[in-house]
Motif scaffolding. Structure first.
Motif, short mmCIF file in Angstrom:
data_model
loop_
_atom_site.label_atom_id
_atom_site.label_comp_id
_atom_site.label_asym_id
_atom_site.label_seq_id
_atom_site.Cartn_x
_atom_site.Cartn_y
_atom_site.Cartn_z
N LEU A 15 48.67 32.91 43.39
CA LEU A 15 48.83 34.29 43.83
C LEU A 15 50.27 34.68 43.55
O LEU A 15 51.19 33.99 43.98
CB LEU A 15 48.54 34.40 45.34
CG LEU A 15 48.79 35.74 46.00
CD1 LEU A 15 47.81 36.78 45.47
CD2 LEU A 15 48.66 35.61 47.51
N TYR A 23 41.77 31.64 40.91
CA TYR A 23 41.19 30.59 41.73
C TYR A 23 40.03 29.99 40.96
O TYR A 23 39.15 30.71 40.51
CB TYR A 23 40.71 31.12 43.09
CG TYR A 23 40.05 30.04 43.93
CD1 TYR A 23 40.79 28.94 44.36
CD2 TYR A 23 38.71 30.09 44.24
CE1 TYR A 23 40.20 27.93 45.11
CE2 TYR A 23 38.11 29.09 44.99
CZ TYR A 23 38.86 28.01 45.42
OH TYR A 23 38.27 27.01 46.15
N MET A 47 42.98 40.80 46.51
CA MET A 47 43.02 40.70 45.05
C MET A 47 41.65 40.36 44.45
O MET A 47 40.83 39.71 45.08
CB MET A 47 43.99 39.60 44.63
CG MET A 47 45.37 39.71 45.24
SD MET A 47 46.35 41.00 44.54
CE MET A 47 46.84 40.22 43.05
N TYR A 78 40.16 38.17 41.30
CA TYR A 78 40.63 37.07 40.46
C TYR A 78 39.69 36.82 39.31
O TYR A 78 38.63 37.37 39.25
CB TYR A 78 40.85 35.80 41.30
CG TYR A 78 39.60 35.19 41.91
CD1 TYR A 78 38.93 34.18 41.25
CD2 TYR A 78 39.13 35.61 43.15
CE1 TYR A 78 37.80 33.61 41.81
CE2 TYR A 78 38.01 35.05 43.71
CZ TYR A 78 37.34 34.04 43.03
OH TYR A 78 36.23 33.48 43.60
N CYS A 119 46.28 36.77 40.20
CA CYS A 119 45.53 35.96 41.15
C CYS A 119 44.51 35.15 40.38
O CYS A 119 43.77 35.68 39.56
CB CYS A 119 44.83 36.85 42.18
SG CYS A 119 44.06 35.91 43.50
#
Length: 180
Positions: free
Chosen positions: A81, A68, A178, A180, A66
């Motif tokens: 993801l 971002y 998750m 990240y 994951c």
């Protein structure tokens, strides 16, 4: 006589043991709970069969990813993801990604074809057969929690995807929690 007594005791014990066995959960009951705590869980139903991100043993490949944040290569925000179920036959993975889309809690994104400004989804079996969302086969991902200070992202998803020959796969009841 003692032998018969022991046989009866053993048969009684085995009967009671067998009747108290817990049934394995199937379908939606087998999926990880929809949490928002960064528990690193990922699961869904693929054509009605359970898919959970997992691997065999301690030394298998990573079974989830994951990400971002800002991507300096594309000069935009990127979300990725991925869950891999290497126990499932055939070996399979699900990837959901977007480029150029800012996420906040409550964000609902349509999953469509792969291009900038869109979110898209892919289901792969054994790295050979890929099913992708497109303009016709679509889906949706909802970000239920995004905590940038704790680096937790949670949500739900579903999608339909097709391969090059037009075969369709249905992914339902997807959920992830998750870090990240």
């Amino acid at each position: 006589m003692k032998t018969l007594k022991y046989i009866i005791i053993i048969i009684s014990y085995l009967s009671l043991s067998a009747s108290s066995c817990k049934k394995d959960n199937t379908g939606i009951d087998a999926l990880p709970a929809a949490t928002q705590e960064g528990k690193n869980t990922f699961g869904c139903l693929v054509n009605g069969e359970v898919f959970i991100a997992r691997t065999r043993g301690l030394f298998g490949p990573p079974y989830f990813a994951c990400e971002y944040g800002f991507n300096s290569v594309t000069n935009s925000l990127r979300f990725l993801l991925k869950g891999t179920d290497s126990i499932r036959e055939p070996f399979s993975s699900i990837t959901i990604s977007s480029t150029g889309i800012s996420l906040i809690s409550g964000t609902k994104l349509n999953l469509r074809e792969l291009k900038d400004g869109n979110a898209n989804a892919r289901y792969s079996e054994t790295l050979i057969d890929e099913f992708n969302t497109n303009a016709i086969s679509k889906g949706e991902i909802t970000i239920t929690k995004l905590d940038e200070s704790k680096r937790i992202i949670s949500g739900t998803f579903w999608f339909d995807a097709v391969n090059e020959t037009g075969e369709k796969v249905e992914v339902r009841e997807g959920r992830f929690d998750m870090k990240y």
